[in-house]
Design a protein around this motif. Structure first.
Motif, PDB file in Angstrom:
ATOM      1  N   ARG A 179       0.827  -1.223   0.000  1.00 31.98           N
ATOM      2  CA  ARG A 179       0.000   0.000   0.000  1.00 31.98           C
ATOM      3  C   ARG A 179       0.855   1.265   0.000  1.00 31.98           C
ATOM      4  O   ARG A 179       0.468   2.294   0.544  1.00 31.98           O
ATOM      5  N   GLY A 180       2.054   1.154  -0.595  1.00 31.83           N
ATOM      6  CA  GLY A 180       2.910   2.315  -0.738  1.00 31.83           C
ATOM      7  C   GLY A 180       3.456   2.869   0.557  1.00 31.83           C
ATOM      8  O   GLY A 180       3.945   4.001   0.586  1.00 31.83           O
ATOM      9  N   GLN A 181       3.377   2.094   1.627  1.00 27.80           N
ATOM     10  CA  GLN A 181       3.838   2.564   2.933  1.00 27.80           C
ATOM     11  C   GLN A 181       5.279   2.132   3.180  1.00 27.80           C
ATOM     12  O   GLN A 181       5.609   0.945   3.089  1.00 27.80           O
ATOM     13  N   LYS A 349       4.743   9.623  -1.806  1.00 25.72           N
ATOM     14  CA  LYS A 349       4.589   9.950  -0.389  1.00 25.72           C
ATOM     15  C   LYS A 349       3.740  11.206  -0.273  1.00 25.72           C
ATOM     16  O   LYS A 349       4.147  12.296  -0.688  1.00 25.72           O
ATOM     17  N   GLN A 350       2.547  11.060   0.269  1.00 20.49           N
ATOM     18  CA  GLN A 350       1.609  12.175   0.365  1.00 20.49           C
ATOM     19  C   GLN A 350       1.927  13.043   1.578  1.00 20.49           C
ATOM     20  O   GLN A 350       2.216  12.554   2.670  1.00 20.49           O
ATOM     21  N   TYR A 351       1.884  14.359   1.380  1.00 20.25           N
ATOM     22  CA  TYR A 351       2.107  15.299   2.477  1.00 20.25           C
ATOM     23  C   TYR A 351       0.884  15.338   3.386  1.00 20.25           C
ATOM     24  O   TYR A 351      -0.236  15.053   2.967  1.00 20.25           O
ATOM     25  N   ASP A 352       1.098  15.749   4.624  1.00 21.98           N
ATOM     26  CA  ASP A 352      -0.027  15.943   5.541  1.00 21.98           C
ATOM     27  C   ASP A 352      -0.946  17.050   5.026  1.00 21.98           C
ATOM     28  O   ASP A 352      -2.171  16.965   5.137  1.00 21.98           O
ATOM     29  N   GLU A 353      -0.327  18.082   4.440  1.00 17.64           N
ATOM     30  CA  GLU A 353      -1.079  19.175   3.808  1.00 17.64           C
ATOM     31  C   GLU A 353      -0.383  19.528   2.504  1.00 17.64           C
ATOM     32  O   GLU A 353       0.839  19.434   2.399  1.00 17.64           O
ATOM     33  N   PRO A 432      12.933   4.683  -2.903  1.00 19.19           N
ATOM     34  CA  PRO A 432      13.367   4.149  -1.610  1.00 19.19           C
ATOM     35  C   PRO A 432      14.832   3.719  -1.625  1.00 19.19           C
ATOM     36  O   PRO A 432      15.378   3.333  -2.670  1.00 19.19           O
ATOM     37  N   HIS A 433      15.455   3.802  -0.470  1.00 17.30           N
ATOM     38  CA  HIS A 433      16.764   3.205  -0.263  1.00 17.30           C
ATOM     39  C   HIS A 433      16.569   1.771   0.215  1.00 17.30           C
ATOM     40  O   HIS A 433      15.497   1.404   0.696  1.00 17.30           O
ATOM     41  N   VAL A 434      17.619   0.981   0.067  1.00 19.32           N
ATOM     42  CA  VAL A 434      17.524  -0.446   0.375  1.00 19.32           C
ATOM     43  C   VAL A 434      18.512  -0.820   1.476  1.00 19.32           C
ATOM     44  O   VAL A 434      19.697  -0.493   1.394  1.00 19.32           O
TER      45      VAL A 434
END
Length: 579
Positions: A179-181, A349-353, A432-434
């Motif tokens: 879920r992209g998390q 990555k969605q921002y809070d606002e 992402p880093h691994v």
């Protein structure tokens, strides 16, 4: 090694494959005992690194198409140093010859010309025929096995040299399952293949082997891991800067992070791994985590530590082998596949606002770029966009210059369509880093056997014993009748069947005298033996003799309690001394 490999062959742990056809170097078959031991090592790894950590598991193909390895860099850079003997034609790994003949420990980190010079300087000879190797060229040899996928004009493929690529290429789908998390981890246990120049040392260097790998995908701007669960785990570290003096650092995971010795993510998995190594029976008096030297470390890794084990026999000089690597690989893998594949290897990555940001862009006048730069116009336009994102000041003059394939292209700034505009963003795309713990299962199995191997004396004389932990021992308990008469054989068989129904791996043996049967089980590492004797069939309540492998001590245990007693011993909830 000679004694251990002889025991392994005699008792069915491992032996060279296809010996009836002369054998092939670098390929081994696990026998009945070894297959069970290897399976248990894999199961405990999955339990600790996948299940306990909440990571996904996949099983990808072992054959993959050529473009995968073009993107990963394996086609160009997955090489070892080869030197061929002019007299007998045998090929050898040049860096290994250097390490065997000198005090240099990591010759593979040296350039080929320097290795060739060392062959000359130390008068190194061919191990096969004794001819001098001085003056022989040292070449790069790609280790991958090539194959064809399909008939006719088939597609070129390769046997995978590591399981990691099977995870990386499936990242676009795997991120959906997560879920992209971030962070999220994906594990895999499976076969890998490397066409080694000179396989050697039994399971230590083979051409087919099993890896257990975890690829943990993390946000490069995210938080460090919480090392609290493993902060107190004690580790023996061998930092790069200490290696010239041979000085170890005895510390804890928490202290190593606080003092900046190890990257936090890598340190966390060193702690997890240490707990796992303890359960499978690694001797920490012969174990260390060695940091890669700068010249040894892969160019994309900011930090890497190898788990190394000394597998020498008692009284011999240490023989350190790498059994695992724990690396922070950065975004190299996903970025390379993102450049070559037709899919997205980023996570949104969605921002809070929502945020308003200024973004630089270009809209080149192609009516000018086309006639002016011809076939290079498209590449010039791409280079302009890259420059605008990196250095806005470059567009402040009347002209701007970009470089494409080593050639400079200059044009009026007004023809670039450069502008900076405010945009509202709901989030950003992150590569992402691994973080990668990569475990060699076969080398770990060999280490477990080497550390468990012992020779001692008991009342009956000398014996060879494998002091394997109950967690990985191929057989959990052996059941014997004292003699196969007067009902003892039938009762022992019934007892063995009862224990199997309770989930124990049981060996039944009524061949030879009881002392020889104990010796056979000691050699394969069976922790406990149960003997049905005259007391067992004549007295009430029924009891049996329970014998411990390591001490050879024996106690009487009621048959009805045997299963619970064995379970308590296996789980470490009680000791034989307690009994």
């Amino acid at each position: 090694m000679t004694a251990l490999t002889e025991l392994a062959k005699r008792r069915g742990f491992f032996f060279q494959s296809s010996e009836t056809y002369g054998g092939v170097s670098g390929f081994y078959t696990y026998g009945p005992q070894g297959a069970s031991l290897k399976e248990r090592v894999e199961e405990t790894w999955r339990e600790r690194f996948a299940v306990a950590e909440g990571h996904m598991q996949i099983d990808a193909p072992t054959v993959m198409p050529e473009p995968v390895f073009e993107a990963s860099g394996h086609l160009d850079g997955f090489d070892d140093m080869l030197v061929e003997c002019a007299a007998c034609g045998e090929s050898h790994r040049a860096d290994h010859l250097i390490e065997d003949a000198t005090d240099i420990e990591e010759a593979e980190s040296l350039p080929t010309d320097e290795v060739a010079a060392l062959l000359d300087a130390h008068d190194i000879e061919c191990p096969s025929c004794g001819a001098p190797l001085a003056g022989r060229p040292v070449d790069e040899f790609n280790l991958m096995f090539e194959t064809n996928i399909g008939p006719g004009t088939s597609q070129t493929g390769y046997l995978r040299p590591e399981t990691a690529q099977g995870i990386f290429v499936e990242f676009p789908r795997l991120k959906e399952y997560a879920r992209g998390q971030l962070p999220f981890g994906v594990t895999q246990v499976g076969k890998s293949y490397r066409n080694e120049i000179s396989p050697r040392n039994a399971l230590v260097r083979t051409r087919e082997f099993t890896q257990a790998e975890l690829e943990l995908f993390v946000d490069p701007a995210g938080n460090d891991p919480d090392v609290t669960p493993v902060a107190d785990v004690e580790v023996t570290l061998y930092p790069a800067e200490n290696q010239p003096d041979g000085e170890y650092v005895e510390t804890t995971v928490g202290e190593a992070v606080t003092e900046g010795i190890v990257d936090p993510w890598v340190a966390y998995y060193l702690g997890v791994a240490t707990e796992w190594y303890e359960t499978i029976g690694v001797d920490f008096e012969r174990f260390r985590y060695r940091q890669h030297q700068p010249g040894e470390r892969a160019h994309y890794a900011s930090d890497c530590w190898d788990a190394e084990a000394d597998v020498s026999a008692a009284g011999e000089d240490p023989e350190w082998i790498e059994i695992a690597g724990y690396a922070y690989r950065g975004d190299y893998d996903l970025s390379k596949h993102g450049e070559h594949a037709d899919d997205s290897f980023t996570v949104f990555k969605q921002y809070d606002e929502p945020k308003t940001v200024e973004r630089a862009s270009v809209d080149p006048d192609m009516a000018y770029l086309g006639p002016e730069f011809g076939g290079a116009a498209g590449a010039v336009a791409d280079a302009l966009q890259t420059l605008a994102e990196r250095d806005r000041a470059a567009f402040e003059g009347e002209s701007v210059t970009v470089e494409v394939d080593g050639e400079a292209y200059e044009m009026p700034t007004e023809k670039t369509g450069f502008e900076v505009a405010a945009e509202t963003e709901a989030g950003r795309h992150v590569t992402p880093h691994v973080v990668e713990p990569s475990i060699g299962i076969d080398r770990t199995v060999y280490t477990v056997l080497a550390h468990a191997y012992d020779e001692d004396e008991v009342d009956e004389g000398e014996r060879t014993v494998l002091r394997l932990t109950p967690t990985v021992a191929p057989t959990g308990v052996a059941v014997f009748p004292l003699m196969d008469k007067d009902g003892m054989g039938e009762r022992a068989q019934d007892l063995a069947a009862d224990l199997r129904s309770e989930g124990y791996d049981v060996t039944y043996d009524d061949s030879g005298n009881i002392g020889r049967r104990y010796r056979r089980q000691d050699e394969v590492g069976t922790p406990f033996c149960v003997t049905v004797d005259y007391e067992s069939v004549e007295e009430d309540p029924e009891t049996v003799t329970l014998r411990e492998r390591d001490s050879t001590a024996q106690v009487r245990v009621e048959t009805d309690d045997l299963g619970s007693v064995l379970e308590a011993l296996r789980a470490g909830e009680t000791t034989f001394d307690d009994l």
